[in-house]
Design a protein around this motif. Structure first.
Motif, PDB file in Angstrom:
ATOM      1  N   GLU A  13     -19.814  26.267 -11.133  1.00 15.44           N
ATOM      2  CA  GLU A  13     -18.492  25.669 -11.234  1.00 15.44           C
ATOM      3  C   GLU A  13     -18.587  24.385 -12.044  1.00 15.44           C
ATOM      4  O   GLU A  13     -19.586  23.680 -11.990  1.00 15.44           O
ATOM      5  CB  GLU A  13     -17.943  25.347  -9.849  1.00 15.44           C
ATOM      6  N   PHE A  14     -17.525  24.078 -12.771  1.00 17.82           N
ATOM      7  CA  PHE A  14     -17.513  22.899 -13.621  1.00 17.82           C
ATOM      8  C   PHE A  14     -16.208  22.150 -13.431  1.00 17.82           C
ATOM      9  O   PHE A  14     -15.268  22.664 -12.847  1.00 17.82           O
ATOM     10  CB  PHE A  14     -17.684  23.298 -15.093  1.00 17.82           C
ATOM     11  N   GLY A  15     -16.141  20.947 -13.942  1.00 15.98           N
ATOM     12  CA  GLY A  15     -14.915  20.159 -13.902  1.00 15.98           C
ATOM     13  C   GLY A  15     -15.019  18.996 -12.946  1.00 15.98           C
ATOM     14  O   GLY A  15     -15.961  18.865 -12.164  1.00 15.98           O
ATOM     15  N   LYS A  16     -13.995  18.132 -13.003  1.00 21.54           N
ATOM     16  CA  LYS A  16     -13.977  16.918 -12.196  1.00 21.54           C
ATOM     17  C   LYS A  16     -13.981  17.212 -10.703  1.00 21.54           C
ATOM     18  O   LYS A  16     -14.683  16.554  -9.943  1.00 21.54           O
ATOM     19  CB  LYS A  16     -12.738  16.084 -12.521  1.00 21.54           C
ATOM     20  N   GLY A  17     -13.177  18.165 -10.295  1.00 18.64           N
ATOM     21  CA  GLY A  17     -13.077  18.487  -8.868  1.00 18.64           C
ATOM     22  C   GLY A  17     -14.410  18.939  -8.293  1.00 18.64           C
ATOM     23  O   GLY A  17     -14.826  18.473  -7.236  1.00 18.64           O
ATOM     24  N   PHE A  18     -15.083  19.824  -8.993  1.00 16.35           N
ATOM     25  CA  PHE A  18     -16.377  20.301  -8.515  1.00 16.35           C
ATOM     26  C   PHE A  18     -17.395  19.177  -8.507  1.00 16.35           C
ATOM     27  O   PHE A  18     -18.162  19.026  -7.554  1.00 16.35           O
ATOM     28  CB  PHE A  18     -16.892  21.462  -9.368  1.00 16.35           C
ATOM     29  N   ARG A  20     -16.880  15.999  -8.197  1.00 17.17           N
ATOM     30  CA  ARG A  20     -16.557  15.090  -7.100  1.00 17.17           C
ATOM     31  C   ARG A  20     -17.050  15.653  -5.766  1.00 17.17           C
ATOM     32  O   ARG A  20     -17.650  14.943  -4.961  1.00 17.17           O
ATOM     33  CB  ARG A  20     -15.045  14.853  -7.059  1.00 17.17           C
ATOM     34  N   HIS A  41     -27.062  24.206 -16.206  1.00 16.32           N
ATOM     35  CA  HIS A  41     -26.267  23.289 -15.395  1.00 16.32           C
ATOM     36  C   HIS A  41     -26.756  23.370 -13.965  1.00 16.32           C
ATOM     37  O   HIS A  41     -26.807  24.449 -13.374  1.00 16.32           O
ATOM     38  CB  HIS A  41     -24.776  23.635 -15.494  1.00 16.32           C
ATOM     39  N   HIS A  87     -23.755  11.596 -13.355  1.00 13.46           N
ATOM     40  CA  HIS A  87     -24.254  12.758 -14.093  1.00 13.46           C
ATOM     41  C   HIS A  87     -25.530  12.362 -14.824  1.00 13.46           C
ATOM     42  O   HIS A  87     -25.688  11.222 -15.239  1.00 13.46           O
ATOM     43  CB  HIS A  87     -23.212  13.229 -15.112  1.00 13.46           C
TER      44      HIS A  87
END
Length: 188
Positions: A13-18, A20, A41, A87
């Motif tokens: 999974e990727f993105g800001k929500g993941f 966080r 990743h 990160h």
């Protein structure tokens, strides 16, 4: 320097929500890339990774589902307020491979009486073997007098490393102490 061993898990999974949610779970999102391979990743354990990357030019042995990856920290993104790691970018290296690193310059000793030393460069760029990265370069100023400046080419480098910085770059400037110069001018 020995390598730090970390166990990572693949992330899909990727993105800001993941990202966080991963950080809230005590993990640090990261990516391993280099040598023409597809980027991998991963999530790294938060505390162990934070301790491992405290050392400059950290060499990490990352276990991803039983496959070991030897990697160097290329970039760390931190929260500007809390300074927690958000990160990490890791670059794959191989044993015997030469890499470019910036190494801290540490000054030892005391200058001669009446002189003062000022450090003009805090780091120098070196080329070294990936599995034998120096953590610092020491330069002794013991007994040096005013006018005896130290340039990058004067540094004694760790075995197996080569200077990439400009050899004429000033590392330590040794000059007369301000009180000494003023005293001589007044007596003249």
């Amino acid at each position: 320097m020995s390598e730090q061993k970390l166990t990572a898990e693949l992330r899909t999974e990727f993105g800001k929500g993941f990202a966080r949610r991963a950080r809230e779970a005590g993990k640090i999102p990261a990516v391993i890339y280099g040598h023409g391979a597809e980027p991998i990743h991963i999530n790294l354990p938060g505390r162990a990774t934070t301790l491992a990357v405290r050392v400059s030019n950290a060499l990490l042995s990352v276990d991803v589902d039983g496959e070991l990856h030897l990697a160097m920290v290329k970039d760390i993104q931190r929260d500007p307020i809390k300074q927690i790691i958000e990160h990490i970018d890791l670059q794959t290296v191989q044993a015997g491979e030469k890499v470019t690193v910036d190494v801290a310059v540490h000054i030892t000793g005391e200058v001669a009486p009446g002189a003062v030393a000022s450090q003009e460069a805090t780091t120098v760029s070196l080329e070294a073997e990936a599995t034998h990265l120096p953590t610092s370069v020491e330069v002794s100023i013991a007994g040096r007098k005013a006018g005896e400046n130290i340039h990058a080419s004067d540094l004694i480098l760790p075995q197996g490393s080569a200077l990439l910085s400009d050899g004429e770059a000033l590392v330590v400037r040794i000059s007369e102490a301000a009180g000494e110069a003023a005293g001589e001018a007044a007596s003249a």
